[in-house]
Write a protein that holds these residues in place. Structure first.
Motif, PDB file in Angstrom:
ATOM      1  N   LEU A 152       0.680  -1.163  -0.099  1.00 39.31           N
ATOM      2  CA  LEU A 152       0.089   0.054  -0.054  1.00 39.31           C
ATOM      3  C   LEU A 152       1.027   1.398   0.119  1.00 39.31           C
ATOM      4  O   LEU A 152       1.933   1.379   0.453  1.00 39.31           O
ATOM      5  CB  LEU A 152      -0.924   0.013   1.196  1.00 39.31           C
ATOM      6  N   GLU A 184      -8.619   1.394  -6.723  1.00 39.45           N
ATOM      7  CA  GLU A 184      -8.291  -0.012  -7.184  1.00 39.45           C
ATOM      8  C   GLU A 184      -7.080   0.004  -7.694  1.00 39.45           C
ATOM      9  O   GLU A 184      -6.422   0.705  -8.045  1.00 39.45           O
ATOM     10  CB  GLU A 184      -9.276  -0.204  -8.166  1.00 39.45           C
ATOM     11  N   PRO A 185      -6.204  -1.193  -7.278  1.00 37.05           N
ATOM     12  CA  PRO A 185      -5.008  -1.260  -7.832  1.00 37.05           C
ATOM     13  C   PRO A 185      -4.983  -1.355  -9.330  1.00 37.05           C
ATOM     14  O   PRO A 185      -5.757  -1.743 -10.026  1.00 37.05           O
ATOM     15  CB  PRO A 185      -4.565  -2.821  -7.376  1.00 37.05           C
ATOM     16  N   GLN A 244      -1.167  -0.631  -3.931  1.00 37.71           N
ATOM     17  CA  GLN A 244      -2.492   0.022  -3.960  1.00 37.71           C
ATOM     18  C   GLN A 244      -2.378   1.352  -3.162  1.00 37.71           C
ATOM     19  O   GLN A 244      -1.642   1.417  -2.130  1.00 37.71           O
ATOM     20  CB  GLN A 244      -3.432  -0.711  -3.488  1.00 37.71           C
TER      21      GLN A 244
END
Length: 358
Positions: free
Chosen positions: A268, A281-282, A290
């Motif tokens: 993250l 969203e990734p 992400q």
């Protein structure tokens, strides 16, 4: 212990000191120690769950900051947080003037009374202002916030960039706190080689991050910055901050830093800067990393819902007109994220979103 720095960094600092070099950037090698008579709130030890409060852009001292803090306290009373993360712009509008500046009490300590946990803090552009609020042109001003680490029970910022492994000794997560202000300043440090894009401070930070992430035994690796990589809000993505085509103030060097040292290595990116709440969203180009933005702890972008551009990044959740914060619940096998919005009049938290994201 959490925040412990490696032998390599300590030796680097010792060698530099012996050479008479003034390391103004306060790297992990020059970590600030807790002052005499100051007892830090303890990091969690043991256990297989870590609950994290994530706020950003909080340091106004206004009723909106107090409302968001009261909402966080309400959650803390029912299901306590182990730590909090503050994603920069800790002291609006220009940053502090020394470690005894009353703004630390007005804009951090007093609003967060009762949230008596370690606050893992990030430097923002408003923390390093010079001529204009948020210009990032007085980078040394950030050292006042680092030195404040030695005087506060809850404020955790032993150096300008650092990492914290939790819980100790078997970490579920390691947070990597970065200082990208030299790359993102609206007044670039063109006359100071130490702070330049390829200067000593940034090169040492790159080398430190590469080694620290590679050596981390934690299940989850989370990078904490003020400036985001991806962002649907008005500040925009790194590489096109503020919609500007002008390098370097468009954040092109921030973009390159993320792409070369963070993407595909961290799970993250937690950022503030944009006064919004976004769980993106990734993206395929992010190599599985992400982006989350939590910058609405005292300010919002507007009073009404915002119309997003056609090329906005897909989001699991986003809001641009509501105050609030994020929570993370981490176990060795999962990360669950929740977004809590806050009405400034009632200070009541409303859970708008909750999902396992990893």
């Amino acid at each position: 212990m959490p925040g412990e720095f490696g032998r390599r960094e300590l030796l680097t600092g010792a060698a530099a000191a012996a050479a008479g070099v003034a390391l103004a950037g306060l790297t992990p090698a020059q970590a600030v120690a807790t002052g005499e008579g100051v007892t830090k709130f303890a990091f969690p030890t043991g256990g297989d769950r870590l609950r994290v409060l994530v706020t950003g852009d909080a340091g106004t001292g206004t009723r909106t900051q107090w409302a968001v803090a009261e909402a966080a306290r309400a959650l803390h009373r029912t299901d306590p947080f182990g730590i909090a993360v503050g994603l920069g712009d800790n002291i609006y509008e220009n940053g502090p003037n020394g470690t005894t500046d009353p703004q630390f009490a007005e804009k951090f300590e007093n609003p967060n009374t009762g949230l008596d946990i370690p606050w893992v803090m990030v430097l923002g552009n408003h923390d390093t202002s010079s001529i204009l609020p948020g210009d990032g042109g007085w980078l040394l001003r950030g050292d006042d916030e680092v030195r404040y680490h030695g005087t506060s029970s809850r404020w955790w910022m032993p150096s300008r960039y650092y990492s914290v492994r939790l819980p100790d000794p078997d970490p579920i997560v390691e947070f990597f706190v970065l200082d990208l202000n030299p790359l993102a300043a609206y007044i670039p440090p063109v006359f100071s080689p130490y702070w330049s894009v390829d200067g000593q401070f940034m090169n040492e930070q790159r080398a430190w991050l590469d080694t620290a992430v590679a050596d981390s035994p934690a299940a989850w690796k989370i990078v904490c910055t003020h400036h985001p990589y991806l962002n649907n809000g008005p500040h925009g993505d790194a590489g096109r901050y503020e919609g500007l085509p002008i390098e370097p103030i468009n954040g092109v060097h921030v973009q390159r830093f993320f792409e070369e040292h963070v993407l595909g290595r961290a799970h993250l990116i937690l950022s503030g800067h944009d006064h919004s709440l976004q769980v993106l969203e990734p993206a395929p180009t992010s190599k599985g990393t992400q982006q989350i933005v939590s910058g609405a702890a005292a300010k919002t972008i507007g009073a009404t819902p915002r119309t997003l551009p056609a090329d906005a990044h897909p989001a699991l959740f986003q809001t641009y007109h509501q105050l609030g914060f994020l929570t993370l619940d981490l176990t060795p096998g999962s990360i669950e994220a929740a977004v809590h919005t806050v009405d400034p009049g009632t200070a009541v938290p409303v859970e708008e979103f909750r999902r396992r994201i990893a």
